[in-house]
Design an enzyme around this catalytic site. Structure first.
Site, PDB file in Angstrom:
ATOM      1  N   LYS A 169       0.834  -1.218   0.000  1.00  0.00           N
ATOM      2  CA  LYS A 169       0.000   0.000   0.000  1.00  0.00           C
ATOM      3  C   LYS A 169       0.857   1.252   0.000  1.00  0.00           C
ATOM      4  N   GLY A 200      -0.330 -14.252 -13.581  1.00  0.00           N
ATOM      5  CA  GLY A 200      -1.429 -14.268 -12.617  1.00  0.00           C
ATOM      6  C   GLY A 200      -2.054 -12.890 -12.457  1.00  0.00           C
ATOM      7  N   GLY A 207      -4.338 -11.863 -10.459  1.00  0.00           N
ATOM      8  CA  GLY A 207      -5.076 -11.782  -9.195  1.00  0.00           C
ATOM      9  C   GLY A 207      -4.691 -10.500  -8.466  1.00  0.00           C
ATOM     10  N   VAL A 208      -4.913 -10.503  -7.152  1.00  0.00           N
ATOM     11  CA  VAL A 208      -4.718  -9.288  -6.369  1.00  0.00           C
ATOM     12  C   VAL A 208      -3.274  -8.782  -6.415  1.00  0.00           C
ATOM     13  N   VAL A 223       0.613 -20.524 -19.002  1.00  0.00           N
ATOM     14  CA  VAL A 223       2.077 -20.419 -19.020  1.00  0.00           C
ATOM     15  C   VAL A 223       2.669 -21.830 -18.948  1.00  0.00           C
ATOM     16  N   SER A 257       2.788 -14.459  -9.542  1.00  0.00           N
ATOM     17  CA  SER A 257       1.758 -14.183  -8.519  1.00  0.00           C
ATOM     18  C   SER A 257       0.536 -15.049  -8.804  1.00  0.00           C
ATOM     19  N   ALA A 316      -5.677 -10.451   5.750  1.00  0.00           N
ATOM     20  CA  ALA A 316      -5.211 -10.055   7.074  1.00  0.00           C
ATOM     21  C   ALA A 316      -6.377  -9.947   8.066  1.00  0.00           C
ATOM     22  N   HIS A 348     -23.714  14.763   1.041  1.00  0.00           N
ATOM     23  CA  HIS A 348     -23.474  15.215  -0.326  1.00  0.00           C
ATOM     24  C   HIS A 348     -22.409  16.298  -0.320  1.00  0.00           C
TER      25      HIS A 348
HETATM   26  P1  FAD Z   1       1.429 -14.208   8.309  1.00  0.00           P
HETATM   27  O1  FAD Z   1       1.185 -12.764   8.227  1.00  0.00           O
HETATM   28  O2  FAD Z   1       2.023 -14.881   7.119  1.00  0.00           O
HETATM   29  O3  FAD Z   1       2.380 -14.419   9.577  1.00  0.00           O
HETATM   30  C1  FAD Z   1       2.885 -15.666   9.893  1.00  0.00           C
HETATM   31  C2  FAD Z   1       4.133 -15.459  10.755  1.00  0.00           C
HETATM   32  O4  FAD Z   1       4.500 -16.702  11.311  1.00  0.00           O
HETATM   33  C3  FAD Z   1       5.335 -14.955   9.977  1.00  0.00           C
HETATM   34  O5  FAD Z   1       5.886 -13.833  10.596  1.00  0.00           O
HETATM   35  C4  FAD Z   1       6.316 -16.132  10.027  1.00  0.00           C
HETATM   36  O6  FAD Z   1       7.669 -15.722  10.052  1.00  0.00           O
HETATM   37  C5  FAD Z   1       5.921 -16.789  11.325  1.00  0.00           C
HETATM   38  N1  FAD Z   1       6.268 -18.208  11.414  1.00  0.00           N
HETATM   39  C6  FAD Z   1       6.002 -19.187  10.521  1.00  0.00           C
HETATM   40  N2  FAD Z   1       6.406 -20.378  10.982  1.00  0.00           N
HETATM   41  C7  FAD Z   1       6.955 -20.138  12.208  1.00  0.00           C
HETATM   42  C8  FAD Z   1       7.549 -20.968  13.197  1.00  0.00           C
HETATM   43  N3  FAD Z   1       7.626 -22.307  13.054  1.00  0.00           N
HETATM   44  N4  FAD Z   1       8.019 -20.387  14.328  1.00  0.00           N
HETATM   45  C9  FAD Z   1       7.926 -19.036  14.513  1.00  0.00           C
HETATM   46  N5  FAD Z   1       7.370 -18.221  13.614  1.00  0.00           N
HETATM   47  C10 FAD Z   1       6.880 -18.761  12.487  1.00  0.00           C
HETATM   48  N6  FAD Z   1      -4.306  -9.034   3.014  1.00  0.00           N
HETATM   49  C11 FAD Z   1      -5.210  -8.072   3.236  1.00  0.00           C
HETATM   50  O7  FAD Z   1      -6.195  -8.309   3.958  1.00  0.00           O
HETATM   51  N7  FAD Z   1      -5.078  -6.817   2.716  1.00  0.00           N
HETATM   52  C12 FAD Z   1      -4.044  -6.493   1.905  1.00  0.00           C
HETATM   53  O8  FAD Z   1      -3.941  -5.365   1.435  1.00  0.00           O
HETATM   54  C13 FAD Z   1      -3.075  -7.494   1.629  1.00  0.00           C
HETATM   55  N8  FAD Z   1      -2.029  -7.215   0.834  1.00  0.00           N
HETATM   56  C14 FAD Z   1      -1.085  -8.191   0.614  1.00  0.00           C
HETATM   57  C15 FAD Z   1      -0.031  -7.897  -0.233  1.00  0.00           C
HETATM   58  C16 FAD Z   1       0.941  -8.846  -0.499  1.00  0.00           C
HETATM   59  C17 FAD Z   1       2.088  -8.511  -1.414  1.00  0.00           C
HETATM   60  C18 FAD Z   1       0.850 -10.124   0.128  1.00  0.00           C
HETATM   61  C19 FAD Z   1       1.907 -11.160  -0.110  1.00  0.00           C
HETATM   62  C20 FAD Z   1      -0.212 -10.430   0.960  1.00  0.00           C
HETATM   63  C21 FAD Z   1      -1.199  -9.470   1.203  1.00  0.00           C
HETATM   64  N9  FAD Z   1      -2.295  -9.740   2.010  1.00  0.00           N
HETATM   65  C22 FAD Z   1      -3.237  -8.776   2.221  1.00  0.00           C
HETATM   66  C23 FAD Z   1      -2.475 -11.052   2.655  1.00  0.00           C
HETATM   67  C24 FAD Z   1      -2.024 -10.975   4.128  1.00  0.00           C
HETATM   68  O9  FAD Z   1      -0.680 -10.565   4.183  1.00  0.00           O
HETATM   69  C25 FAD Z   1      -2.185 -12.335   4.796  1.00  0.00           C
HETATM   70  O10 FAD Z   1      -3.495 -12.800   4.611  1.00  0.00           O
HETATM   71  C26 FAD Z   1      -1.891 -12.233   6.281  1.00  0.00           C
HETATM   72  O11 FAD Z   1      -0.588 -11.762   6.511  1.00  0.00           O
HETATM   73  C27 FAD Z   1      -2.088 -13.581   6.968  1.00  0.00           C
HETATM   74  O12 FAD Z   1      -1.822 -13.432   8.320  1.00  0.00           O
HETATM   75  P2  FAD Z   1      -1.323 -14.651   9.227  1.00  0.00           P
HETATM   76  O13 FAD Z   1      -1.206 -14.094  10.600  1.00  0.00           O
HETATM   77  O14 FAD Z   1      -2.157 -15.833   8.983  1.00  0.00           O
HETATM   78  O15 FAD Z   1       0.126 -15.033   8.661  1.00  0.00           O
HETATM   79  P1  NAD Z   2      -4.718 -14.772  -6.336  1.00  0.00           P
HETATM   80  O1  NAD Z   2      -5.323 -16.074  -5.994  1.00  0.00           O
HETATM   81  O2  NAD Z   2      -5.400 -13.521  -5.983  1.00  0.00           O
HETATM   82  O3  NAD Z   2      -4.472 -14.688  -7.897  1.00  0.00           O
HETATM   83  C1  NAD Z   2      -3.742 -15.661  -8.589  1.00  0.00           C
HETATM   84  C2  NAD Z   2      -4.089 -15.522 -10.058  1.00  0.00           C
HETATM   85  O4  NAD Z   2      -3.200 -16.340 -10.784  1.00  0.00           O
HETATM   86  C3  NAD Z   2      -5.516 -15.983 -10.375  1.00  0.00           C
HETATM   87  O5  NAD Z   2      -6.145 -15.034 -11.174  1.00  0.00           O
HETATM   88  C4  NAD Z   2      -5.283 -17.302 -11.114  1.00  0.00           C
HETATM   89  O6  NAD Z   2      -6.290 -17.585 -12.066  1.00  0.00           O
HETATM   90  C5  NAD Z   2      -3.934 -17.019 -11.774  1.00  0.00           C
HETATM   91  N1  NAD Z   2      -3.168 -18.224 -12.129  1.00  0.00           N
HETATM   92  C6  NAD Z   2      -3.062 -19.365 -11.406  1.00  0.00           C
HETATM   93  N2  NAD Z   2      -2.270 -20.235 -12.078  1.00  0.00           N
HETATM   94  C7  NAD Z   2      -1.878 -19.619 -13.229  1.00  0.00           C
HETATM   95  C8  NAD Z   2      -1.067 -20.001 -14.339  1.00  0.00           C
HETATM   96  N3  NAD Z   2      -0.517 -21.212 -14.391  1.00  0.00           N
HETATM   97  N4  NAD Z   2      -0.885 -19.111 -15.344  1.00  0.00           N
HETATM   98  C9  NAD Z   2      -1.467 -17.875 -15.293  1.00  0.00           C
HETATM   99  N5  NAD Z   2      -2.255 -17.482 -14.281  1.00  0.00           N
HETATM  100  C10 NAD Z   2      -2.450 -18.326 -13.254  1.00  0.00           C
HETATM  101  O7  NAD Z   2      -3.235 -14.844  -5.726  1.00  0.00           O
HETATM  102  P2  NAD Z   2      -2.147 -13.711  -5.529  1.00  0.00           P
HETATM  103  O8  NAD Z   2      -2.451 -12.528  -6.359  1.00  0.00           O
HETATM  104  O9  NAD Z   2      -0.832 -14.409  -5.706  1.00  0.00           O
HETATM  105  O10 NAD Z   2      -2.337 -13.347  -4.018  1.00  0.00           O
HETATM  106  C11 NAD Z   2      -2.153 -14.359  -2.990  1.00  0.00           C
HETATM  107  C12 NAD Z   2      -3.024 -14.117  -1.807  1.00  0.00           C
HETATM  108  O11 NAD Z   2      -2.642 -12.932  -1.129  1.00  0.00           O
HETATM  109  C13 NAD Z   2      -4.467 -13.992  -2.189  1.00  0.00           C
HETATM  110  O12 NAD Z   2      -5.179 -15.016  -1.563  1.00  0.00           O
HETATM  111  C14 NAD Z   2      -4.918 -12.675  -1.677  1.00  0.00           C
HETATM  112  O13 NAD Z   2      -6.096 -12.795  -0.959  1.00  0.00           O
HETATM  113  C15 NAD Z   2      -3.789 -12.196  -0.780  1.00  0.00           C
HETATM  114  N6  NAD Z   2      -3.587 -10.769  -1.084  1.00  0.00           N
HETATM  115  C16 NAD Z   2      -4.578  -9.899  -0.736  1.00  0.00           C
HETATM  116  C17 NAD Z   2      -4.464  -8.570  -1.074  1.00  0.00           C
HETATM  117  C18 NAD Z   2      -5.574  -7.641  -0.715  1.00  0.00           C
HETATM  118  O14 NAD Z   2      -6.383  -7.994   0.123  1.00  0.00           O
HETATM  119  N7  NAD Z   2      -5.638  -6.463  -1.296  1.00  0.00           N
HETATM  120  C19 NAD Z   2      -3.365  -8.107  -1.757  1.00  0.00           C
HETATM  121  C20 NAD Z   2      -2.389  -9.021  -2.109  1.00  0.00           C
HETATM  122  C21 NAD Z   2      -2.516 -10.359  -1.758  1.00  0.00           C
END
Ligand code: FAD
Ligand code: NAD
Length: 467
Positions: free
Chosen positions: A51, A181, A183-184, A238, A270, A321, A445
């Site tokens: 973000k 991909g 997706g998001v 792909v 992704s 999250a 408004h």
């Molecule tokens: P995580 O946040 O993955 O945390 C797990 C933690 O456990 C990590 O710190 C890891 O190091 C630790 N851990 C793992 N195994 C062990 C172990 N054995 N011992 C000690 N520690 C350990 N979601 C949204 O809702 N809004 C968004 O805008 C959004 N944007 C995203 C953008 C990106 C680029 C990505 C990759 C994800 C995004 N997400 C977003 C998804 C979001 O980050 C996850 O859904 C969320 O972080 C999941 O939370 P969690 O607590 O389950 O796990």
């Molecule tokens: P995603 O599931 O959102 O999107 C993956 C995309 O890849 C899909 O559209 C799928 O059809 C496509 N895909 C799968 N296999 C493929 C292939 N072989 N060739 C081409 N396309 C293919 O996954 P992501 O974008 O990697 O994000 C991972 C997770 O992180 C998601 O579950 C999402 O909820 C979370 N996330 C959330 C946010 C947010 O809330 N704004 C932001 C980033 C990530």
């Protein structure tokens, strides 16, 4: 050996929120994190840094493309200092993760740095380098999150063939970023680099982007992103990714089975994320894992071992999250003997592109598949005074309500600030509002929120006022 009422493994938005709620409920709580910063994926390499870059790149795009429309002229060239942009992102992350440290202290939660691994169902060994210590936990919450998924034939070199983690800390702006991909992650980070000047090609397997959201949203976002210069290749499978020097080559087959190649300097993979349980040694506690690698849980997020729970990305459901945090709260309250509940249908989904995309409840496709009779009301953002004033005219609000009872079943939005607007729909649906209820509420408004009222009016006997 220290004994805790609850030990939480993982400090992401699932784990750290669970820890705070456990402490609030009077339980002696420990949190174990393998990295020396708290916050997990979300704070370190997910929600927050993405973000920050989206906001910075949005400001730049506004400056180069839209300031002039508003009568703002900046003498000389406007340039991106990418190094500074990435440094700013890092400082936003640092402030946020420091905030979690503060909250752990404030709530008297013991923080252990190191890899947590089960010795048995009530003992966890924590390893940090050479140092090992064991704690006893009456209850454990597994919150170990997820890691990027890839395709079997892709070798991620993390330099040119990268995941979101590397894409958030590149040293240069790619010339041509090929995103696998749509997706998001692919769309959010693809948009960041497109705004900063990269050519961006999104190669998507399905016939639409963000395929799990309402089809109208996929269409509207793709239209807006095409205008911004992103190229889309839908229904492309792909089959190979290779690297030679600074060039990556992506091979795919289109829906006519024709081979297509894309050449770029970076390839972002992704295609989803996978649950992470490496090194956790769940087998020592007897905890079951599903075929897809998730921790298997019941409706109370309890594993087959009754004092061990699991939440967030490591269990079934949306990888979000706020879903992880709700589950953290729920489990803490269950352990404390309360009877909490989560309505998973009301967990909103948001894509933070511009225009933003936000949804809650059922999509039109889901209602059709379930043979539910519904009414749809849609209102375009461009018809709002607020949108014309800001210049953000893309998008719409669509409300789906039950044909007989008028209860709101789903709300789908594209447009400026809809990430925030979706909260109104969540509140309405939580209280089982009808479209008529929303239509009769006063909306200030001029605001983007007026589109919600107008869509509700449209769903209620087609009586939108401003279209
Ligand atoms: P995580 O946040 O993955 O945390 C797990 C933690 O456990 C990590 O710190 C890891 O190091 C630790 N851990 C793992 N195994 C062990 C172990 N054995 N011992 C000690 N520690 C350990 N979601 C949204 O809702 N809004 C968004 O805008 C959004 N944007 C995203 C953008 C990106 C680029 C990505 C990759 C994800 C995004 N997400 C977003 C998804 C979001 O980050 C996850 O859904 C969320 O972080 C999941 O939370 P969690 O607590 O389950 O796990
Ligand atoms: P995603 O599931 O959102 O999107 C993956 C995309 O890849 C899909 O559209 C799928 O059809 C496509 N895909 C799968 N296999 C493929 C292939 N072989 N060739 C081409 N396309 C293919 O996954 P992501 O974008 O990697 O994000 C991972 C997770 O992180 C998601 O579950 C999402 O909820 C979370 N996330 C959330 C946010 C947010 O809330 N704004 C932001 C980033 C990530």
């Amino acid at each position: 050996m220290s004994t805790y009422d609850v030990a939480i493994i993982g400090s992401g938005p699932g784990g750290y929120v669970a820890a705070i709620r456990c402490a609030q409920l009077g339980m002696k709580t420990a949190i174990i994190e393998k990295y020396n910063v708290l916050g997990g994926t979300c704070l370190n390499v997910g929600c927050i840094p993405s973000k920050a870059l989206l906001d910075s790149s949005h400001h730049y795009e506004e400056a180069i493309k839209h300031f002039e429309d508003h009568g703002i002229e900046i003498p000389g060239d406007i340039k991106v200092n990418f190094k500074k942009m990435v440094e700013r992102k890092a400082s936003v992350v640092e402030q946020t993760t420091k905030g979690i440290e503060f909250l752990m202290n404030k709530n008297k939660i013991d923080v252990f740095t190191g890899m947590g691994a089960f010795k048995d169902a009530t003992h966890i060994e924590i390893t940090e380098g050479e140092k090992k210590q064991t704690i006893e936990a009456k209850n454990t919450i597994i919150a170990t999150g997820s890691k990027p998924a890839t395709l079997p034939f892709i070798k991620l070199d993390k330099e040119r063939i990268i995941t979101s983690t590397e894409a958030l800390s590149l040293k240069e702006i790619p010339k041509h970023l090929v995103v696998i991909g749509g997706g998001v992650i692919g769309l959010e980070l693809g948009q960041v680099y497109r705004r900063l000047g990269a050519d961006v090609s999104v190669v998507e397997y399905m016939d639409r982007i963000i395929p799990t959201m309402d089809a109208a949203q996929s269409k509207e976002l793709m239209k807006a992103m095409k205008k911004q210069g992103v190229k889309f290749y839908l229904s492309h499978k792909v089959s190979a990714v290779s690297k030679k020097g600074k060039e990556v080559t992506i091979t795919a087959t289109d829906k006519k089975d024709k081979e297509v190649t894309f050449k770029g300097d970076y390839c972002l993979v992704s295609v989803g994320r996978k649950p992470y349980t490496d090194g956790l040694k769940v087998e020592n506690a007897g905890v079951k894992i599903t075929e897809r690698g998730m921790i298997d849980v019941n409706d109370h997020l309890q594993t087959n071992i009754k004092n061990i729970y699991a939440i967030g990305d490591v269990v079934r459901g949306a990888m979000l999250a706020h879903k992880a945090s709700e589950e953290g709260t729920l489990v803490a309250e269950i352990i404390a003997g309360q009877k909490p509940h989560i309505d998973y249908n009301l967990i909103p989904g948001v894509v933070y592109t511009w225009p933003e995309v936000a949804s809650v409840g059922k999509t039109e496709e889901q209602l059709k598949d379930a043979n539910v009779e519904y009414k749809a009301g849609q209102f375009p953002m461009r018809a709002l005074g607020r949108s014309r004033a800001s210049g953000d005219i893309d998008g719409f609000v669509k409300i789906l309500s039950d044909k007989t009872t008028d209860e709101v079943l789903g709300v789908h939005m594209v447009g400026a600030r809809v990430a925030d607007l979706i909260a109104e729909a969540v509140v309405a649906m939580e209280f089982r509002a009808s479209a008529e209820d929303i239509a009769r509420m006063s909306h200030a408004h001029p605001t983007y929120a007026e589109a919600v009222k107008e869509a509700a009016l449209a769903a209620t006997d087609d009586r939108a006022l401003h279209i």
